[in-house]
Scaffold this active site. Structure first.
Site, mmCIF file in Angstrom:
data_model
loop_
_atom_site.group_PDB
_atom_site.id
_atom_site.type_symbol
_atom_site.label_atom_id
_atom_site.label_comp_id
_atom_site.label_asym_id
_atom_site.label_seq_id
_atom_site.Cartn_x
_atom_site.Cartn_y
_atom_site.Cartn_z
ATOM 1 N N ARG A 76 18.400 -4.270 -16.178
ATOM 2 C CA ARG A 76 18.554 -5.185 -17.470
ATOM 3 C C ARG A 76 19.475 -6.397 -17.056
ATOM 4 O O ARG A 76 18.921 -7.601 -17.346
ATOM 5 C CB ARG A 76 19.245 -4.419 -18.512
ATOM 6 C CG ARG A 76 19.369 -5.234 -19.845
ATOM 7 C CD ARG A 76 19.870 -4.259 -20.954
ATOM 8 N NE ARG A 76 20.509 -4.850 -21.909
ATOM 9 C CZ ARG A 76 19.903 -5.256 -23.180
ATOM 10 N NH1 ARG A 76 18.527 -5.173 -23.170
ATOM 11 N NH2 ARG A 76 20.534 -6.012 -24.098
ATOM 12 N N HIS A 89 21.065 0.281 -16.592
ATOM 13 C CA HIS A 89 21.453 -1.083 -16.897
ATOM 14 C C HIS A 89 21.486 -2.323 -16.122
ATOM 15 O O HIS A 89 21.315 -3.266 -16.455
ATOM 16 C CB HIS A 89 22.938 -0.750 -17.613
ATOM 17 C CG HIS A 89 23.165 -1.962 -18.747
ATOM 18 N ND1 HIS A 89 22.633 -1.614 -20.111
ATOM 19 C CD2 HIS A 89 23.834 -3.047 -18.895
ATOM 20 C CE1 HIS A 89 23.143 -2.753 -20.889
ATOM 21 N NE2 HIS A 89 23.893 -3.467 -20.176
ATOM 22 N N LYS A 134 19.176 -1.931 -30.928
ATOM 23 C CA LYS A 134 20.384 -1.506 -31.636
ATOM 24 C C LYS A 134 20.436 -2.026 -33.094
ATOM 25 O O LYS A 134 19.753 -2.973 -33.492
ATOM 26 C CB LYS A 134 21.603 -2.155 -31.046
ATOM 27 C CG LYS A 134 22.011 -1.817 -29.880
ATOM 28 C CD LYS A 134 23.410 -2.124 -29.225
ATOM 29 C CE LYS A 134 23.869 -1.784 -28.082
ATOM 30 N NZ LYS A 134 25.300 -2.068 -27.564
ATOM 31 N N ARG A 193 16.906 -1.522 -22.959
ATOM 32 C CA ARG A 193 18.133 -0.519 -22.666
ATOM 33 C C ARG A 193 17.553 0.646 -22.359
ATOM 34 O O ARG A 193 16.301 0.850 -22.942
ATOM 35 C CB ARG A 193 18.917 -0.493 -23.982
ATOM 36 C CG ARG A 193 19.561 -1.662 -24.584
ATOM 37 C CD ARG A 193 20.476 -1.625 -25.935
ATOM 38 N NE ARG A 193 20.996 -2.929 -26.155
ATOM 39 C CZ ARG A 193 20.580 -3.753 -26.925
ATOM 40 N NH1 ARG A 193 19.169 -3.688 -27.469
ATOM 41 N NH2 ARG A 193 21.154 -4.844 -27.480
#
Length: 259
Positions: A209, A206, A139, A115
């Site tokens: 990713r 993103h 996270k 991220r």
């Protein structure tokens, strides 16, 4: 960011409905949700879910007896395929890089699938160049180990060798005092590189990713491995990033379905 979003939504709710929490009705909540009609349906659903979660908490804690949010409904949002970059598009991005920092960032984003916030928080000391791994805090403050390829290592080392600062951050600004680049700064670098190409899609961090996950799965990588590398709690979340190209579907159909 999640906590800030919850705080902002509930604070807006408090300002919109000026009455004791125990006397708030379903109609009050529907009026609050309706006040966001200019938002995207997915954003309205997020607001609704925050409200429902808050009032469920109030009931569970016996602060209120009845949940006025129970009858709030979510808007049906059509599912859209998330299209990753093709290998050709990825190569165009690589060619468009003009500085060692740009190329190092692009290679790092793609090879690790991190991220953008994780990339911003990375330190040089987190990298193990011996076995091409890096320690990442994701996270929920969860730590995991992700891998990067030799191409990424080559460009990261080249970038680090040219730096003239002592900042521990992996990516720093190009001018003094060479501060750590935040998520917005990294997004701008990616956008700047993409603007030099003729790729007919929006390119943002993103997407790298998503591309890493999609291409790896299409190449036969185990979904559990990709799940770990991306830092997902469940395989279901990883599956969102996995899109089968129409050619893959045609091939599978011809191989396994009765003619």
């Amino acid at each position: 960011k999640t906590l800030k979003n919850y705080y902002y939504t509930l604070n807006s709710l408090s300002n919109f409905i000026v009455k004791p929490i125990s006397s708030i009705t379903t109609t009050d909540l529907r009026m609050f949700v309706a006040s966001h009609k200019t938002h995207k349906n997915s954003s309205i659903n997020t607001i609704t879910n925050i409200i429902k979660g808050f009032f469920k908490f109030l009931v569970d804690e016996e602060i209120i007896l009845k949940d006025p949010s129970r009858k709030l409904s979510l808007i049906k949002v059509p599912k859209r395929l998330r299209h990753s970059m093709t290998i050709e598009e990825l190569e165009k991005i690589r060619i468009a890089c003009k500085t060692p920092r740009e190329r190092a960032l692009i290679e790092f984003l793609f090879s690790t699938g991190c991220r953008i916030s994780e990339v911003s928080n990375c330190n040089i000391s987190d990298i193990n160049f011996y076995d091409n791994t890096i320690r990442v805090i994701g996270k929920g403050n969860k730590e995991r180990i992700v891998c990067f390829n030799d191409k990424s290592k080559l460009y990261i080392k080249k970038y680090l060798e040219l730096r003239e600062d002592n900042n521990p951050a992996l990516f720093v600004s190009s001018k003094k005092p060479y501060g750590r680049i935040g998520t917005r700064g990294l997004e701008l670098i990616v956008s700047k590189v993409a603007s030099r190409t003729n790729i007919d899609k929006k390119v943002f961090p993103h997407l790298f990713r998503h591309t890493m996950a999609t291409l790896s799965l299409q190449s036969g990588a185990n979904i559990t491995t990709i799940q770990h590398l991306l830092g997902h709690t469940t395989p279901a979340t990883t599956q969102i990033y996995a899109e089968n190209s129409i050619e893959d579907i045609k091939h599978e159909y011809k191989q396994h379905f009765i003619q």
